[in-house]
Design a protein around this motif. Sequence first.
Motif, PDB file in Angstrom:
ATOM      1  N   ASN A 176       2.336 -24.257  19.708  1.00 23.63           N
ATOM      2  CA  ASN A 176       1.090 -24.996  19.954  1.00 23.63           C
ATOM      3  C   ASN A 176       0.340 -25.202  18.652  1.00 23.63           C
ATOM      4  O   ASN A 176       0.106 -24.231  17.911  1.00 23.63           O
ATOM      5  CB  ASN A 176       0.163 -24.212  20.889  1.00 23.63           C
ATOM      6  CG  ASN A 176       0.653 -24.156  22.310  1.00 23.63           C
ATOM      7  OD1 ASN A 176       1.485 -24.945  22.724  1.00 23.63           O
ATOM      8  ND2 ASN A 176       0.142 -23.197  23.061  1.00 23.63           N
ATOM      9  N   TYR A 177      -0.079 -26.426  18.410  1.00 18.90           N
ATOM     10  CA  TYR A 177      -0.922 -26.691  17.248  1.00 18.90           C
ATOM     11  C   TYR A 177      -2.382 -26.429  17.615  1.00 18.90           C
ATOM     12  O   TYR A 177      -2.875 -26.914  18.642  1.00 18.90           O
ATOM     13  CB  TYR A 177      -0.778 -28.143  16.776  1.00 18.90           C
ATOM     14  CG  TYR A 177      -1.337 -28.346  15.393  1.00 18.90           C
ATOM     15  CD1 TYR A 177      -0.532 -28.140  14.285  1.00 18.90           C
ATOM     16  CD2 TYR A 177      -2.665 -28.701  15.185  1.00 18.90           C
ATOM     17  CE1 TYR A 177      -1.035 -28.288  13.001  1.00 18.90           C
ATOM     18  CE2 TYR A 177      -3.180 -28.851  13.915  1.00 18.90           C
ATOM     19  CZ  TYR A 177      -2.370 -28.641  12.818  1.00 18.90           C
ATOM     20  OH  TYR A 177      -2.876 -28.773  11.551  1.00 18.90           O
ATOM     21  N   TRP A 178      -3.060 -25.652  16.765  1.00 17.77           N
ATOM     22  CA  TRP A 178      -4.504 -25.491  16.888  1.00 17.77           C
ATOM     23  C   TRP A 178      -5.142 -26.395  15.843  1.00 17.77           C
ATOM     24  O   TRP A 178      -5.020 -26.127  14.658  1.00 17.77           O
ATOM     25  CB  TRP A 178      -4.938 -24.044  16.668  1.00 17.77           C
ATOM     26  CG  TRP A 178      -6.421 -23.919  16.843  1.00 17.77           C
ATOM     27  CD1 TRP A 178      -7.385 -24.029  15.867  1.00 17.77           C
ATOM     28  CD2 TRP A 178      -7.126 -23.730  18.076  1.00 17.77           C
ATOM     29  NE1 TRP A 178      -8.630 -23.923  16.415  1.00 17.77           N
ATOM     30  CE2 TRP A 178      -8.500 -23.736  17.771  1.00 17.77           C
ATOM     31  CE3 TRP A 178      -6.726 -23.570  19.401  1.00 17.77           C
ATOM     32  CZ2 TRP A 178      -9.479 -23.584  18.742  1.00 17.77           C
ATOM     33  CZ3 TRP A 178      -7.699 -23.400  20.360  1.00 17.77           C
ATOM     34  CH2 TRP A 178      -9.064 -23.408  20.024  1.00 17.77           C
ATOM     35  N   GLU A 193      -0.804 -20.347  18.791  1.00 19.46           N
ATOM     36  CA  GLU A 193      -1.733 -21.076  17.912  1.00 19.46           C
ATOM     37  C   GLU A 193      -1.210 -21.064  16.490  1.00 19.46           C
ATOM     38  O   GLU A 193      -0.725 -20.036  16.000  1.00 19.46           O
ATOM     39  CB  GLU A 193      -3.128 -20.444  17.893  1.00 19.46           C
ATOM     40  CG  GLU A 193      -3.931 -20.554  19.148  1.00 19.46           C
ATOM     41  CD  GLU A 193      -5.310 -19.915  18.981  1.00 19.46           C
ATOM     42  OE1 GLU A 193      -5.783 -19.789  17.819  1.00 19.46           O
ATOM     43  OE2 GLU A 193      -5.897 -19.523  19.991  1.00 19.46           O
ATOM     44  N   ASN A 194      -1.362 -22.182  15.819  1.00 19.79           N
ATOM     45  CA  ASN A 194      -1.091 -22.279  14.388  1.00 19.79           C
ATOM     46  C   ASN A 194      -1.736 -23.564  13.888  1.00 19.79           C
ATOM     47  O   ASN A 194      -1.730 -24.578  14.590  1.00 19.79           O
ATOM     48  CB  ASN A 194       0.408 -22.310  14.104  1.00 19.79           C
ATOM     49  CG  ASN A 194       0.720 -22.638  12.654  1.00 19.79           C
ATOM     50  OD1 ASN A 194       1.059 -23.771  12.324  1.00 19.79           O
ATOM     51  ND2 ASN A 194       0.603 -21.660  11.778  1.00 19.79           N
ATOM     52  N   SER A 252      -0.546 -12.059  26.816  1.00 16.75           N
ATOM     53  CA  SER A 252      -1.839 -12.016  26.129  1.00 16.75           C
ATOM     54  C   SER A 252      -1.515 -12.223  24.662  1.00 16.75           C
ATOM     55  O   SER A 252      -0.802 -11.412  24.062  1.00 16.75           O
ATOM     56  CB  SER A 252      -2.538 -10.664  26.345  1.00 16.75           C
ATOM     57  OG  SER A 252      -3.750 -10.599  25.611  1.00 16.75           O
ATOM     58  N   ASN A 253      -1.967 -13.338  24.107  1.00 22.95           N
ATOM     59  CA  ASN A 253      -1.533 -13.692  22.754  1.00 22.95           C
ATOM     60  C   ASN A 253      -2.186 -12.814  21.700  1.00 22.95           C
ATOM     61  O   ASN A 253      -3.308 -12.352  21.838  1.00 22.95           O
ATOM     62  CB  ASN A 253      -1.802 -15.169  22.463  1.00 22.95           C
ATOM     63  CG  ASN A 253      -3.253 -15.549  22.629  1.00 22.95           C
ATOM     64  OD1 ASN A 253      -3.911 -15.129  23.571  1.00 22.95           O
ATOM     65  ND2 ASN A 253      -3.763 -16.353  21.718  1.00 22.95           N
ATOM     66  N   ILE A 254      -1.447 -12.592  20.621  1.00 27.30           N
ATOM     67  CA  ILE A 254      -1.861 -11.701  19.535  1.00 27.30           C
ATOM     68  C   ILE A 254      -2.256 -12.537  18.323  1.00 27.30           C
ATOM     69  O   ILE A 254      -1.492 -13.393  17.880  1.00 27.30           O
ATOM     70  CB  ILE A 254      -0.714 -10.747  19.153  1.00 27.30           C
ATOM     71  CG1 ILE A 254      -0.337  -9.853  20.344  1.00 27.30           C
ATOM     72  CG2 ILE A 254      -1.080  -9.910  17.937  1.00 27.30           C
ATOM     73  CD1 ILE A 254      -1.462  -9.014  20.885  1.00 27.30           C
ATOM     74  N   GLY A 255      -3.466 -12.293  17.797  1.00 28.76           N
ATOM     75  CA  GLY A 255      -3.878 -12.921  16.549  1.00 28.76           C
ATOM     76  C   GLY A 255      -3.324 -12.121  15.388  1.00 28.76           C
ATOM     77  O   GLY A 255      -3.887 -11.090  14.998  1.00 28.76           O
ATOM     78  N   TYR A 256      -2.193 -12.558  14.841  1.00 25.73           N
ATOM     79  CA  TYR A 256      -1.461 -11.785  13.837  1.00 25.73           C
ATOM     80  C   TYR A 256      -2.306 -11.566  12.585  1.00 25.73           C
ATOM     81  O   TYR A 256      -2.899 -12.508  12.049  1.00 25.73           O
ATOM     82  CB  TYR A 256      -0.155 -12.497  13.478  1.00 25.73           C
ATOM     83  CG  TYR A 256       0.795 -11.639  12.691  1.00 25.73           C
ATOM     84  CD1 TYR A 256       1.735 -10.855  13.334  1.00 25.73           C
ATOM     85  CD2 TYR A 256       0.730 -11.595  11.301  1.00 25.73           C
ATOM     86  CE1 TYR A 256       2.603 -10.045  12.614  1.00 25.73           C
ATOM     87  CE2 TYR A 256       1.587 -10.791  10.572  1.00 25.73           C
ATOM     88  CZ  TYR A 256       2.532 -10.017  11.231  1.00 25.73           C
ATOM     89  OH  TYR A 256       3.387  -9.211  10.509  1.00 25.73           O
ATOM     90  N   VAL A 257      -2.364 -10.314  12.128  1.00 20.05           N
ATOM     91  CA  VAL A 257      -3.152  -9.948  10.947  1.00 20.05           C
ATOM     92  C   VAL A 257      -2.199  -9.495   9.840  1.00 20.05           C
ATOM     93  O   VAL A 257      -1.705  -8.359   9.855  1.00 20.05           O
ATOM     94  CB  VAL A 257      -4.167  -8.828  11.256  1.00 20.05           C
ATOM     95  CG1 VAL A 257      -5.010  -8.516  10.023  1.00 20.05           C
ATOM     96  CG2 VAL A 257      -5.064  -9.230  12.422  1.00 20.05           C
ATOM     97  N   ASP A 283      -0.249 -15.808  17.388  1.00 19.27           N
ATOM     98  CA  ASP A 283      -1.074 -16.775  16.661  1.00 19.27           C
ATOM     99  C   ASP A 283      -0.965 -16.438  15.185  1.00 19.27           C
ATOM    100  O   ASP A 283      -1.212 -15.280  14.793  1.00 19.27           O
ATOM    101  CB  ASP A 283      -2.541 -16.691  17.086  1.00 19.27           C
ATOM    102  CG  ASP A 283      -2.750 -17.025  18.551  1.00 19.27           C
ATOM    103  OD1 ASP A 283      -1.774 -17.347  19.240  1.00 19.27           O
ATOM    104  OD2 ASP A 283      -3.906 -16.950  19.008  1.00 19.27           O
ATOM    105  N   TYR A 284      -0.624 -17.406  14.359  1.00 18.38           N
ATOM    106  CA  TYR A 284      -0.467 -17.148  12.922  1.00 18.38           C
ATOM    107  C   TYR A 284      -1.132 -18.261  12.136  1.00 18.38           C
ATOM    108  O   TYR A 284      -0.903 -19.443  12.410  1.00 18.38           O
ATOM    109  CB  TYR A 284       1.018 -17.063  12.537  1.00 18.38           C
ATOM    110  CG  TYR A 284       1.200 -16.918  11.043  1.00 18.38           C
ATOM    111  CD1 TYR A 284       1.075 -15.682  10.425  1.00 18.38           C
ATOM    112  CD2 TYR A 284       1.453 -18.038  10.252  1.00 18.38           C
ATOM    113  CE1 TYR A 284       1.193 -15.557   9.047  1.00 18.38           C
ATOM    114  CE2 TYR A 284       1.581 -17.924   8.880  1.00 18.38           C
ATOM    115  CZ  TYR A 284       1.451 -16.686   8.281  1.00 18.38           C
ATOM    116  OH  TYR A 284       1.554 -16.569   6.914  1.00 18.38           O
ATOM    117  N   TYR A 285      -1.923 -17.868  11.123  1.00 25.14           N
ATOM    118  CA  TYR A 285      -2.630 -18.846  10.296  1.00 25.14           C
ATOM    119  C   TYR A 285      -2.421 -18.639   8.801  1.00 25.14           C
ATOM    120  O   TYR A 285      -1.923 -19.520   8.114  1.00 25.14           O
ATOM    121  CB  TYR A 285      -4.129 -18.817  10.607  1.00 25.14           C
ATOM    122  CG  TYR A 285      -4.479 -19.437  11.938  1.00 25.14           C
ATOM    123  CD1 TYR A 285      -4.657 -20.807  12.071  1.00 25.14           C
ATOM    124  CD2 TYR A 285      -4.598 -18.656  13.077  1.00 25.14           C
ATOM    125  CE1 TYR A 285      -4.960 -21.394  13.295  1.00 25.14           C
ATOM    126  CE2 TYR A 285      -4.900 -19.221  14.308  1.00 25.14           C
ATOM    127  CZ  TYR A 285      -5.084 -20.591  14.409  1.00 25.14           C
ATOM    128  OH  TYR A 285      -5.374 -21.154  15.623  1.00 25.14           O
TER     129      TYR A 285
END
Length: 466
Positions: free
Chosen positions: A370-372, A328-329, A245-250, A275-277
């Motif tokens: 993975n590219y978002w 995701e990134n 279960s992927n984590i949206g890194y904060v 997931d890192y943005y």
Amino acid sequence: MPQPNRRQVLATGLAAAAAMLLPGRSGATPAPPAPPPPAGPAALPPLGADFDWGVACSGFQTEGHAPDSNWTRYIATGKVDPYRDSVRFLDNYAADIDLAAKLGSRSFRMSVEWARIQPRPGGPDPAALAIYDHIIDAVCAAGMTPMITLDHWVYPGWVADRGGWRDPGMIALWVANARTVVQRYSTRDPIWVTINEPAAYIGTEIRIGALNSAEWPMVMDRMAQAHNQIYDIIHSIRRDAMVTSNIGYVPGAETSVNQPFVDKVRDKLDFIGVDYYFGPTPKSSDGSSATSAGAPGMWDLPLQTEGVYYALRHYASQFPGKPLYVVENGMPTENGKPRPDGYLRADHLRDTVYWLQRAKADGMDVRGYNYWSLTDNYEWGSYTPRFGLYTVDVTSDPQLVRKPTDAVAAFQALTRGGGVPADYRPTRGPVSCSQVDPPASCDRPVTLAPAPAPPPPAAPADSPRP
């Protein structure tokens, strides 16, 4: 993936607490001087032939022909931009999958939408499942591994009528649907993502009025139960399956936001999906993944590509030996215009991959990226944020032409070369005292490796004999 209110729904009440822990902030105990960090290798090795390059998308954000769901109902309130049938992935999937394959992708992340395959109580809709049969078969035929997300923030309208995640029966309903998907597609040997970014999912449910903030702990526990149950089901069907279960890194608040969920599922993760943005810069401490109403758009949020290194290191230290994936990134622009900070999509991509190679060179088991996203899409209320490798103007182009950005050629070069060249250096160096993962990211900063020394000059040729 990013959505316009994540700062509001994820970081409300957390920023002040996190600030007390950040080095150099008022109220924090000064840390003793740390020794200078060691420099990395002068020449980074490639990521390897088995590295999983991939692209990502989600069902609701791209498919079009949206069935009744929690999100179509929220859009109908008029509080966000109309859906407009998105980029009509269902009508264009063959061409889009071909675009992904031509990038050199080895995996293709997508979701199988509960609202589509079970539009009413009872069994699944055979016609809807047949659509996903064709899509997943096309992914496999193109030589890519499907990465299937079971829940990407959308559930059927009839489930919303029962209260959604408030309903004590939600876990059983959710698992029954997920079991249908797993039983149907396990033979394709996909990578499984159970619930996309659980904390961000809950925050989004609060945003659209489906939950209130006091229900956060209860819903997080229910999502963890759902993950754990379907994990066991997946492994009962295929013992060697890869599930997360992927984590949206904060940044700055990761432990407060995501750790409670991670602790509930830590024994049922075959790999860690991050997931890192965005990341704070010296000029801004805002490292949230989006903005609250009235604040600048997400294309103004600070970017810090070395932050992906800190995010991976954060979880590598918790799960030694566990494979790591960046699920995701990406980088947003405002309707495809140049970013205010001047960052180009291709440079941002290459800079990020540099830090993936650095993480792997430093011993982290980084397996995939993975590219978002493959194309622009409906970013949870708006088409203004553009994340696509291929840009699509949903609001003014009825043909929905996929136009390549500068990052398409960059992605192709990266997949061919296994990453950036050995002597590549990011266009923007790491910030001092990063707050992506405080205090570690400040006390133990990653630094750029010195440039490789130029080769010595060739020795002069011997003079010819008389």
